[in-house]
Design an enzyme around this catalytic site. Structure first.
Site, mmCIF file in Angstrom:
data_model
loop_
_atom_site.group_PDB
_atom_site.id
_atom_site.type_symbol
_atom_site.label_atom_id
_atom_site.label_comp_id
_atom_site.label_asym_id
_atom_site.label_seq_id
_atom_site.Cartn_x
_atom_site.Cartn_y
_atom_site.Cartn_z
ATOM 1 C CG ASN B 150 29.066 58.399 111.052
ATOM 2 O OD1 ASN B 150 28.217 58.230 110.177
ATOM 3 N ND2 ASN B 150 30.263 58.861 110.775
ATOM 4 C CB SER B 198 33.542 49.237 116.392
ATOM 5 O OG SER B 198 34.860 49.512 116.768
ATOM 6 C CG HIS B 200 36.561 52.250 119.448
ATOM 7 N ND1 HIS B 200 36.505 53.606 119.225
ATOM 8 C CD2 HIS B 200 36.461 51.669 118.238
ATOM 9 C CE1 HIS B 200 36.392 53.822 117.924
ATOM 10 N NE2 HIS B 200 36.365 52.660 117.301
ATOM 11 C CB THR B 236 46.781 35.372 116.789
ATOM 12 O OG1 THR B 236 47.757 34.573 116.113
ATOM 13 C CG2 THR B 236 46.703 34.972 118.247
ATOM 14 C CB CYS B 321 36.995 59.126 109.345
ATOM 15 S SG CYS B 321 36.453 57.958 110.562
#
Lengths: 140, 381
Positions: B150, B198, B200, B236, B321
């Site tokens: 990344n 992921s 996004h 859910t 992060c």
């Protein structure tokens, strides 16, 4: 912005005061280091026990640059006695706060100020050099 | 002008994806676990998404487990596989440049008694294969190596790593979060046992991701509850998110990204020519086409990022992060940057919406920022 800097921090970062190096300074200090990501040098001029001029250079983040800017503005014209007692909390108040992880910047700036004054006092013979002092205390 | 060059942190949702998601918020809002017709409609959307994704990734759709994102997928796979199989083997190998959502779970497993070993990388961020082979033995349960890093965009030879792993009877996981849309992912052909994604990161919605889990192997869930996703991930189903991720993945491989590489190379060429004393971190060849990680001599990375931000330009220092944590990048350290150089880096990650005009504006601004910050640096040459 992930880091919440106040407008005052941003102003002092983008338009820092007292940038530079005084030629033939009465006191000099270097604090921090590039490994930690913040390194500052301070030069001061002293006359009649007062800081008549102070300048700094910075390798650091926005808050490193801003805290040094505010500190130099505040102590310019101050007596040495008063400047020695200058607190990091004052810088933070002046800036309207700093992100928690940036508080150490204000502490480093104070360390630089004290070290520059100490250097002046050592050079002008008003104080035993730090190195000799520790050497003596070890002996004792 | 506003310029977004932090596409490895997150991307803008593609409007076509949003359009697909819309009906599942307030029209077809049923719970996929309900047995009435609205539940069935939701379940149909879920099945179709799995089918679509299975086709694109070349994997069995029953092995796709939807999660809240890649951090959860990494946690689920690493903790879930380790804890369920600890009687068999107890060593876990990870590369030293993994994302924190891989490093933190293995650190936790270390406290639980697992033996954790870190695979070293070379100056380009590539796994040192000979060292890796030496570390692989019959005690190794799981190997986790990211497909693309990344921070520096280095692409690993995943197929070779998984083959070596399987030769020793160990299982292979790859965090492929930064690979889409730049690399074709072929799970069956690359012999991947577990993979994390992921949405996004490829113009899909936030809050949804997937864990590809070869269900031949025993895995413990990290969230217990209503037994959704074969009991591997309760909760859910996020149907709008899942539908959005499937659409985003489809679009990702439909559209070419060649203009991105041209734009990135143009940016680097201008920077190299117009800004003195800068260095590219990482591999210049085996690198995804949207990444530039640059070291600016004698000034600090965060100061550059903050000042560019005041000019409307969004870039990153290392990974998003870690930017709040004031910790030097473990990735740049691993590829051999000197300690005093660890704080002078900025990551530019382009995306499909960027234009040449934006790149020009960024380089023009960057020149001024670098010049100003260098004018009062305390680092002496």
């Amino acid at each position: 912005m992930a880091l919440k800097y106040t407008k005052k921090v941003m102003d002092n970062f983008l338009h820092p005061k007292n940038i530079g190096e005084i030629k033939n300074p009465d006191g000099y200090a270097e604090v921090g280091n590039p490994i930690c990501g913040d390194m500052l040098t301070f030069t001061i001029k002293v006359k009649n026990k007062k800081i008549t001029d102070i300048k700094y250079l910075s390798f650091g983040c926005a808050s490193n640059i801003a805290t040094a800017s505010v500190m130099t503005e505040k102590v310019k014209g101050m007596t040495l006695e008063k400047a020695k007692k200058f607190k990091w909390e004052t810088i933070i108040n002046e800036l309207g706060g700093l992100p928690k992880q940036k508080i150490h910047c204000s502490v480093l700036v104070i360390k630089g100020l004290q070290k520059a004054i100490e250097d002046y006092e050592t050079k002008s013979g008003k104080k035993t050099p730090h190195r000799i002092k520790t050497h003596l205390s070890k002996k004792l | 002008m506003q310029v977004y060059l932090d596409n490895s942190a997150t991307t803008k949702l593609d409007k076509r994806v949003l359009k697909k998601m819309y009906p599942y918020f307030s029209e077809n809002y049923g719970n996929a676990s309900s047995i009435h017709f609205m539940g069935e409609d939701a379940n149909k959307a879920l099945d179709e998404a799995k089918k679509e994704i299975g086709k694109i990734l070349n994997c069995g759709q029953k092995n796709i487990i939807f999660t809240s994102g890649a951090s959860e997928a990494n946690n689920l796979i690493i903790k879930g596989i380790a804890r369920a199989n600890k009687e068999k083997r107890n060593t876990i190998l990870v590369s030293e440049i993994e994302h924190s959502s891989v490093l933190a779970p293995v650190e936790q497993l270390g406290k639980e008694g697992f033996k954790i070993k870190y695979i070293p990388v070379d100056e380009n961020g590539q796994i040192k294969m000979s060292e890796f082979e030496k570390m692989l033995d019959e005690k190794v349960l799981l190997v986790s190596v990211m497909t693309v890093n990344n921070e520096i965009g280095t692409i690993q030879d995943i197929k070779t790593i998984s083959k070596l792993t399987h030769k020793k009877g160990a299982l292979f996981h790859t965090d492929a979060v930064q690979a889409v849309p730049y690399l074709k992912l072929d799970i069956n052909n690359s012999e991947i046992d577990f993979l994390s994604l992921s949405a996004h990161k490829f113009y899909g919605p936030k809050g949804v991701g997937l864990a590809y889990v070869n269900r031949k192997y025993k895995i413990f869930p990290i969230i217990d509850g209503g037994e959704q996703e074969y009991g591997i991930r309760s909760g859910t189903h996020n149907i709008p998110g899942i539908v959005g991720m499937a659409e985003a993945l489809k679009l990702a491989y439909k559209e070419k990204t060649t203009h991105l590489k041209e734009l990135r190379d143009y940016m680097w060429d201008r920077m190299k020519a117009e800004i003195p004393n800068i260095n590219l971190n990482g591999d210049s060849r085996s690198r995804i086409p949207n990444n530039l990680n640059v070291r600016f001599e004698s000034i600090e990375g965060e100061a550059i990022v903050i000042e560019l931000s005041t000019k409307g330009i969004c870039v990153g220092t290392g990974s998003a992060c870690s930017s709040k944590k004031l910790r030097a990048s473990h990735v740049l350290k691993a590829i051999g940057l000197k300690d005093e150089h660890l704080n002078s880096n900025v990551r530019f990650t382009l995306g499909k919406f960027n234009t040449k005009k934006e790149i020009d504006h960024t380089v023009d601004s960057l020149k001024k920022v670098v010049k100003r910050l260098r004018s009062f640096t305390s680092i002496k040459k």
